[in-house]
Design a protein around this motif. Structure first.
Motif, PDB file in Angstrom:
ATOM      1  N   MET A   8       1.155  -1.333  -0.019  1.00 55.09           N
ATOM      2  CA  MET A   8       0.253  -0.132   0.077  1.00 55.09           C
ATOM      3  C   MET A   8       0.685   1.246  -0.190  1.00 55.09           C
ATOM      4  O   MET A   8       0.439   2.149  -1.061  1.00 55.09           O
ATOM      5  N   VAL A   9       1.977   1.398   0.387  1.00 52.28           N
ATOM      6  CA  VAL A   9       2.918   2.317   0.777  1.00 52.28           C
ATOM      7  C   VAL A   9       3.116   3.029  -0.542  1.00 52.28           C
ATOM      8  O   VAL A   9       3.353   3.801  -0.603  1.00 52.28           O
ATOM      9  N   ARG A  10       4.354   2.117  -1.144  1.00 54.21           N
ATOM     10  CA  ARG A  10       4.082   1.989  -2.434  1.00 54.21           C
ATOM     11  C   ARG A  10       3.352   2.115  -3.106  1.00 54.21           C
ATOM     12  O   ARG A  10       3.194   2.740  -4.523  1.00 54.21           O
ATOM     13  N   SER A  11       2.723   1.555  -3.222  1.00 53.34           N
ATOM     14  CA  SER A  11       0.842   1.482  -4.635  1.00 53.34           C
ATOM     15  C   SER A  11       0.743   2.979  -4.074  1.00 53.34           C
ATOM     16  O   SER A  11       0.451   4.411  -5.515  1.00 53.34           O
ATOM     17  N   LEU A  12       0.949   3.988  -3.207  1.00 53.09           N
ATOM     18  CA  LEU A  12       0.768   5.383  -2.964  1.00 53.09           C
ATOM     19  C   LEU A  12       1.571   5.925  -2.753  1.00 53.09           C
ATOM     20  O   LEU A  12       1.301   7.217  -3.319  1.00 53.09           O
ATOM     21  N   ASP A  13       2.852   5.625  -3.687  1.00 53.14           N
ATOM     22  CA  ASP A  13       3.942   6.494  -3.891  1.00 53.14           C
ATOM     23  C   ASP A  13       4.980   7.113  -2.623  1.00 53.14           C
ATOM     24  O   ASP A  13       4.793   8.397  -2.602  1.00 53.14           O
ATOM     25  N   LEU A  14       4.579   6.301  -1.442  1.00 51.55           N
ATOM     26  CA  LEU A  14       5.114   6.999  -0.029  1.00 51.55           C
ATOM     27  C   LEU A  14       5.919   6.814   0.642  1.00 51.55           C
ATOM     28  O   LEU A  14       6.351   7.136   1.826  1.00 51.55           O
ATOM     29  N   ARG A  15       6.822   5.929  -0.211  1.00 52.02           N
ATOM     30  CA  ARG A  15       8.376   5.926   0.112  1.00 52.02           C
ATOM     31  C   ARG A  15       9.130   6.798   0.769  1.00 52.02           C
ATOM     32  O   ARG A  15       9.782   6.325   1.517  1.00 52.02           O
ATOM     33  N   ALA A  16       8.877   7.562   0.211  1.00 51.58           N
ATOM     34  CA  ALA A  16      10.170   8.781   0.748  1.00 51.58           C
ATOM     35  C   ALA A  16       9.761   9.652   2.423  1.00 51.58           C
ATOM     36  O   ALA A  16      10.430   9.750   2.535  1.00 51.58           O
ATOM     37  N   CYS A  17       8.148   9.293   2.150  1.00 51.59           N
ATOM     38  CA  CYS A  17       8.099   9.807   3.994  1.00 51.59           C
ATOM     39  C   CYS A  17       7.420   8.262   4.410  1.00 51.59           C
ATOM     40  O   CYS A  17       6.731   9.176   5.819  1.00 51.59           O
ATOM     41  N   ALA A  18       7.162   7.545   4.084  1.00 47.02           N
ATOM     42  CA  ALA A  18       6.150   6.509   5.180  1.00 47.02           C
ATOM     43  C   ALA A  18       6.838   5.179   4.930  1.00 47.02           C
ATOM     44  O   ALA A  18       7.967   4.716   4.594  1.00 47.02           O
ATOM     45  N   GLY A  19       6.717   3.898   6.266  1.00 47.91           N
ATOM     46  CA  GLY A  19       7.290   2.781   6.147  1.00 47.91           C
ATOM     47  C   GLY A  19       6.731   2.089   7.154  1.00 47.91           C
ATOM     48  O   GLY A  19       5.730   2.785   7.787  1.00 47.91           O
ATOM     49  N   VAL A  20       6.909   0.514   6.927  1.00 47.86           N
ATOM     50  CA  VAL A  20       6.220  -0.224   8.019  1.00 47.86           C
ATOM     51  C   VAL A  20       7.082  -0.970   8.702  1.00 47.86           C
ATOM     52  O   VAL A  20       8.733  -1.441   8.179  1.00 47.86           O
ATOM     53  N   GLY A  21       6.975  -0.534  10.631  1.00 48.34           N
ATOM     54  CA  GLY A  21       7.518  -1.967  11.156  1.00 48.34           C
ATOM     55  C   GLY A  21       6.581  -2.765  11.818  1.00 48.34           C
ATOM     56  O   GLY A  21       5.442  -3.120  11.300  1.00 48.34           O
ATOM     57  N   THR A  22       7.369  -3.294  12.634  1.00 48.02           N
ATOM     58  CA  THR A  22       6.506  -4.588  13.823  1.00 48.02           C
ATOM     59  C   THR A  22       7.049  -4.171  14.598  1.00 48.02           C
ATOM     60  O   THR A  22       7.126  -4.983  15.716  1.00 48.02           O
ATOM     61  N   LEU A  23       7.174  -2.799  15.429  1.00 48.41           N
ATOM     62  CA  LEU A  23       7.438  -2.566  16.636  1.00 48.41           C
ATOM     63  C   LEU A  23       6.690  -3.097  17.543  1.00 48.41           C
ATOM     64  O   LEU A  23       6.838  -3.713  18.791  1.00 48.41           O
ATOM     65  N   ARG A  24       5.268  -3.120  18.115  1.00 44.26           N
ATOM     66  CA  ARG A  24       4.169  -3.547  18.482  1.00 44.26           C
ATOM     67  C   ARG A  24       4.865  -5.161  18.658  1.00 44.26           C
ATOM     68  O   ARG A  24       4.723  -5.960  19.768  1.00 44.26           O
ATOM     69  N   ARG A  25       4.898  -6.012  17.856  1.00 44.09           N
ATOM     70  CA  ARG A  25       5.253  -7.600  17.776  1.00 44.09           C
ATOM     71  C   ARG A  25       6.317  -8.281  18.337  1.00 44.09           C
ATOM     72  O   ARG A  25       6.456  -8.164  19.300  1.00 44.09           O
ATOM     73  N   ASP A  26       7.247  -6.709  18.285  1.00 46.23           N
ATOM     74  CA  ASP A  26       8.675  -7.138  18.472  1.00 46.23           C
ATOM     75  C   ASP A  26       8.828  -6.550  20.138  1.00 46.23           C
ATOM     76  O   ASP A  26       9.782  -7.679  20.681  1.00 46.23           O
ATOM     77  N   LEU A  27       8.003  -6.020  20.594  1.00 44.83           N
ATOM     78  CA  LEU A  27       8.110  -5.107  21.641  1.00 44.83           C
ATOM     79  C   LEU A  27       7.684  -6.263  23.135  1.00 44.83           C
ATOM     80  O   LEU A  27       7.641  -6.793  24.105  1.00 44.83           O
ATOM     81  N   GLY A  28       6.555  -7.754  22.242  1.00 39.02           N
ATOM     82  CA  GLY A  28       5.794  -7.958  22.716  1.00 39.02           C
ATOM     83  C   GLY A  28       4.822  -7.686  23.623  1.00 39.02           C
ATOM     84  O   GLY A  28       3.922  -6.970  23.406  1.00 39.02           O
ATOM     85  N   ALA A  29       4.700  -8.060  24.632  1.00 37.55           N
ATOM     86  CA  ALA A  29       3.796  -7.583  25.752  1.00 37.55           C
ATOM     87  C   ALA A  29       3.827  -6.323  26.352  1.00 37.55           C
ATOM     88  O   ALA A  29       3.033  -5.377  26.146  1.00 37.55           O
ATOM     89  N   LEU A  30       5.224  -5.627  26.054  1.00 36.57           N
ATOM     90  CA  LEU A  30       5.636  -4.478  26.160  1.00 36.57           C
ATOM     91  C   LEU A  30       4.777  -3.910  25.002  1.00 36.57           C
ATOM     92  O   LEU A  30       4.708  -2.245  25.722  1.00 36.57           O
ATOM     93  N   GLY A  31       4.179  -3.649  23.775  1.00 33.64           N
ATOM     94  CA  GLY A  31       3.658  -3.407  22.797  1.00 33.64           C
ATOM     95  C   GLY A  31       2.372  -2.896  22.855  1.00 33.64           C
ATOM     96  O   GLY A  31       2.091  -1.654  22.271  1.00 33.64           O
ATOM     97  N   HIS A  32       1.695  -3.195  24.255  1.00 33.61           N
ATOM     98  CA  HIS A  32       0.370  -2.699  24.150  1.00 33.61           C
ATOM     99  C   HIS A  32       0.675  -2.215  25.658  1.00 33.61           C
ATOM    100  O   HIS A  32      -0.224  -1.226  25.663  1.00 33.61           O
ATOM    101  N   GLY A  33       1.522  -1.388  26.277  1.00 37.90           N
ATOM    102  CA  GLY A  33       1.672  -0.186  27.074  1.00 37.90           C
ATOM    103  C   GLY A  33       2.036   1.092  26.682  1.00 37.90           C
ATOM    104  O   GLY A  33       2.607   1.127  25.279  1.00 37.90           O
ATOM    105  N   GLU A  34       3.181   1.727  28.108  1.00 40.84           N
ATOM    106  CA  GLU A  34       3.043   3.016  27.450  1.00 40.84           C
ATOM    107  C   GLU A  34       4.437   2.837  27.063  1.00 40.84           C
ATOM    108  O   GLU A  34       5.442   3.655  26.289  1.00 40.84           O
ATOM    109  N   GLU A  35       5.182   1.836  27.123  1.00 38.28           N
ATOM    110  CA  GLU A  35       6.824   1.663  26.351  1.00 38.28           C
ATOM    111  C   GLU A  35       6.442   1.862  24.795  1.00 38.28           C
ATOM    112  O   GLU A  35       7.371   1.155  24.282  1.00 38.28           O
ATOM    113  N   LEU A  36       5.323   0.761  24.859  1.00 37.70           N
ATOM    114  CA  LEU A  36       5.780   1.301  22.678  1.00 37.70           C
ATOM    115  C   LEU A  36       6.075   2.589  22.367  1.00 37.70           C
ATOM    116  O   LEU A  36       6.737   3.383  21.438  1.00 37.70           O
TER     117      LEU A  36
END
Length: 174
Positions: free
Chosen positions: A74-102
């Protein structure tokens, strides 16, 4: 967080964090992403797919990689690559990804000189009624989020969202 090249690139930036199930990313998600990316107050948009939860664990686990790939497409098709990205921080943080640690992790990326905004729909604001203390911890300028960017959906008005936020956050009507 700030030692990586990506972290260095975000230092001092105005980052808009847009998380959701993205199951799949819809035209509404695309509209929100495009609108936020076009805002003068936003330098970078970060989309982050929701990880498994106790309510949707199997579904979320089975589709996580596909949902991330669809967000990237979607980011590529909207041509937003220069200003947008996709991450997995919530998954990577595990249980902390649902708290203020995020938001602590995101704040560390932008630094004290940067700005952090949380992008959400009116339905998430409505859900904040059930976790107002957590919402208040998430929305502390210069510490967690500096502000929120709310998109109004069918059945909502700007006035009704503002009133609900005032109630949840314990402040006078904005």
């Amino acid at each position: 967080y700030g030692a990586t090249a990506a972290g260095a690139a975000l230092r001092g930036a105005s980052l808009a964090f847009f998380n959701g199930a993205f199951s799949p990313p819809t035209l509404a998600h695309a509209h929100i992403a495009s609108s936020v990316a076009a805002m003068a107050s936003v330098d970078v948009l970060w989309l982050d797919a929701e990880p498994a939860t106790q309510h949707k664990q199997r579904f979320m686990d089975e589709t996580f990689d596909a949902r991330v790939a669809m967000c990237e497409r979607m980011v590529r098709s909207l041509d937003l690559r220069a200003c947008a990205g996709v991450g997995t921080l919530r998954r990577d943080l595990g249980a902390l990804g649902h708290g203020e640690e995020l938001f602590d992790a995101l704040r560390a990326l932008v630094g004290p000189e940067g700005h952090l905004f949380w992008v959400l729909g009116a339905d998430v604001v409505e859900g904040m009624r059930y976790w107002p203390e957590k919402a208040r911890r998430f929305l502390r300028p210069r510490r967690t989020c500096d502000g929120i960017i709310v998109f109004v959906r069918a059945g909502w008005t700007e006035i009704s969202v503002r009133a609900l936020l005032a109630d949840v956050l314990g402040v006078g009507a904005p």
